[in-house]
Structures are given as structure tokens and as C-alpha cells.
Design a protein around this motif. Sequence first.
Motif, PDB file in Angstrom:
ATOM      1  N   ARG A   1     -39.890 -14.244 -33.285  1.00 10.22           N
ATOM      2  CA  ARG A   1     -39.761 -13.165 -32.307  1.00 10.22           C
ATOM      3  C   ARG A   1     -39.057 -13.710 -31.080  1.00 10.22           C
ATOM      4  O   ARG A   1     -39.387 -14.777 -30.584  1.00 10.22           O
ATOM      5  CB  ARG A   1     -41.128 -12.620 -31.924  1.00 10.22           C
ATOM      6  CG  ARG A   1     -41.801 -11.957 -33.087  1.00 10.22           C
ATOM      7  CD  ARG A   1     -43.087 -11.345 -32.652  1.00 10.22           C
ATOM      8  NE  ARG A   1     -43.738 -10.779 -33.825  1.00 10.22           N
ATOM      9  CZ  ARG A   1     -44.201  -9.561 -33.871  1.00 10.22           C
ATOM     10  NH1 ARG A   1     -44.103  -8.786 -32.839  1.00 10.22           N
ATOM     11  NH2 ARG A   1     -44.782  -9.118 -34.961  1.00 10.22           N
ATOM     12  N   TRP A   2     -38.081 -12.952 -30.611  1.00  7.11           N
ATOM     13  CA  TRP A   2     -37.337 -13.345 -29.424  1.00  7.11           C
ATOM     14  C   TRP A   2     -37.990 -12.713 -28.215  1.00  7.11           C
ATOM     15  O   TRP A   2     -38.302 -11.533 -28.204  1.00  7.11           O
ATOM     16  CB  TRP A   2     -35.884 -12.884 -29.529  1.00  7.11           C
ATOM     17  CG  TRP A   2     -35.172 -13.562 -30.646  1.00  7.11           C
ATOM     18  CD1 TRP A   2     -34.910 -13.059 -31.874  1.00  7.11           C
ATOM     19  CD2 TRP A   2     -34.651 -14.878 -30.641  1.00  7.11           C
ATOM     20  NE1 TRP A   2     -34.267 -13.973 -32.648  1.00  7.11           N
ATOM     21  CE2 TRP A   2     -34.084 -15.105 -31.904  1.00  7.11           C
ATOM     22  CE3 TRP A   2     -34.606 -15.888 -29.709  1.00  7.11           C
ATOM     23  CZ2 TRP A   2     -33.480 -16.311 -32.233  1.00  7.11           C
ATOM     24  CZ3 TRP A   2     -33.998 -17.078 -30.048  1.00  7.11           C
ATOM     25  CH2 TRP A   2     -33.450 -17.277 -31.293  1.00  7.11           C
ATOM     26  N   VAL A   3     -38.192 -13.489 -27.207  1.00  8.31           N
ATOM     27  CA  VAL A   3     -38.785 -13.001 -25.970  1.00  8.31           C
ATOM     28  C   VAL A   3     -37.699 -12.986 -24.914  1.00  8.31           C
ATOM     29  O   VAL A   3     -37.047 -14.002 -24.663  1.00  8.31           O
ATOM     30  CB  VAL A   3     -39.948 -13.912 -25.515  1.00  8.31           C
ATOM     31  CG1 VAL A   3     -40.518 -13.434 -24.195  1.00  8.31           C
ATOM     32  CG2 VAL A   3     -41.006 -13.961 -26.580  1.00  8.31           C
ATOM     33  N   GLN A   4     -37.492 -11.799 -24.326  1.00 14.84           N
ATOM     34  CA  GLN A   4     -36.476 -11.676 -23.294  1.00 14.84           C
ATOM     35  C   GLN A   4     -37.176 -11.508 -21.953  1.00 14.84           C
ATOM     36  O   GLN A   4     -37.973 -10.591 -21.773  1.00 14.84           O
ATOM     37  CB  GLN A   4     -35.578 -10.475 -23.554  1.00 14.84           C
ATOM     38  CG  GLN A   4     -34.520 -10.294 -22.490  1.00 14.84           C
ATOM     39  CD  GLN A   4     -33.675  -9.072 -22.770  1.00 14.84           C
ATOM     40  OE1 GLN A   4     -33.911  -8.357 -23.737  1.00 14.84           O
ATOM     41  NE2 GLN A   4     -32.716  -8.828 -21.930  1.00 14.84           N
ATOM     42  N   LEU A   5     -36.898 -12.404 -21.055  1.00 16.99           N
ATOM     43  CA  LEU A   5     -37.475 -12.320 -19.721  1.00 16.99           C
ATOM     44  C   LEU A   5     -36.507 -11.557 -18.829  1.00 16.99           C
ATOM     45  O   LEU A   5     -35.316 -11.854 -18.786  1.00 16.99           O
ATOM     46  CB  LEU A   5     -37.717 -13.714 -19.153  1.00 16.99           C
ATOM     47  CG  LEU A   5     -38.740 -14.564 -19.890  1.00 16.99           C
ATOM     48  CD1 LEU A   5     -38.799 -15.956 -19.280  1.00 16.99           C
ATOM     49  CD2 LEU A   5     -40.095 -13.919 -19.827  1.00 16.99           C
ATOM     50  N   ARG A   6     -37.021 -10.586 -18.097  1.00 17.82           N
ATOM     51  CA  ARG A   6     -36.181  -9.829 -17.182  1.00 17.82           C
ATOM     52  C   ARG A   6     -36.091 -10.591 -15.868  1.00 17.82           C
ATOM     53  O   ARG A   6     -37.101 -10.978 -15.300  1.00 17.82           O
ATOM     54  CB  ARG A   6     -36.766  -8.452 -16.933  1.00 17.82           C
ATOM     55  CG  ARG A   6     -36.812  -7.604 -18.164  1.00 17.82           C
ATOM     56  CD  ARG A   6     -37.315  -6.228 -17.787  1.00 17.82           C
ATOM     57  NE  ARG A   6     -37.688  -5.468 -18.953  1.00 17.82           N
ATOM     58  CZ  ARG A   6     -36.847  -4.713 -19.648  1.00 17.82           C
ATOM     59  NH1 ARG A   6     -35.600  -4.641 -19.285  1.00 17.82           N
ATOM     60  NH2 ARG A   6     -37.261  -4.050 -20.693  1.00 17.82           N
TER      61      ARG A   6
END
Length: 101
Positions: free
Chosen positions: A41-46
Motif C-alpha cells: 500500500r502506498w501512503v501519500q502524505l499531503r
Amino acid sequence: MTNEFERQAVQPTIKKTRRGFRRKQEQQPPTPEPTNDPPVRWVQLRLIPIWLRVILVVALFIAAGSIGITVGYSVLGGGDSADALKWSTWQHLLDIMSGKQ
């Protein structure tokens, strides 16, 4: 873990008939063998949260509007740029529009 790039999609066969092209029922690709590896799972931080983006957009609209009013009043209208944001100027304009003056 299986390499998904090596899978080849099964292309449906197309048969030409008198009415046009007709597809045969697509064949299902073989299901991959189950593995014990958890899915990646890719986690994208804003960098900027959504609520801060909304506030920034509203602030930019207000800044652009005030700059536009100031430039329009001073350059096009020939008035003092500081008078463009005073309430008395806008009250005078509202009085003219409503027919009080």
C-alpha cells in the motif's frame, strides 16, 4: 509475490459478421496463486492539508479582489487608491445605485 508486469492480458477475439464486428465472450485471465505476502500500500502524505488549501484559496480570492478594486478605482477611476477600500466610498456608490443621491 508475483510480478504483475509479466502477466499478459488475454485479448478477445473479434469475428466479422455482415452487421459489423462481434466480440466473442472474453476469457477470464487465470487467477494468481495466493501468497502470504501482505499487499503493498502506498501512503501519500499531503504537504498542505485540505482545510489549509481552502483557507488559502479564499484568502487569495479576497486579495485578488481587493487588488482589483484598488487598481480599478485608482487607475481607471482616477481616484486615490486608499479611498477604494473605505466604507464611505462604497456607501456613496450604494446610495447612487439606489437613487438616494
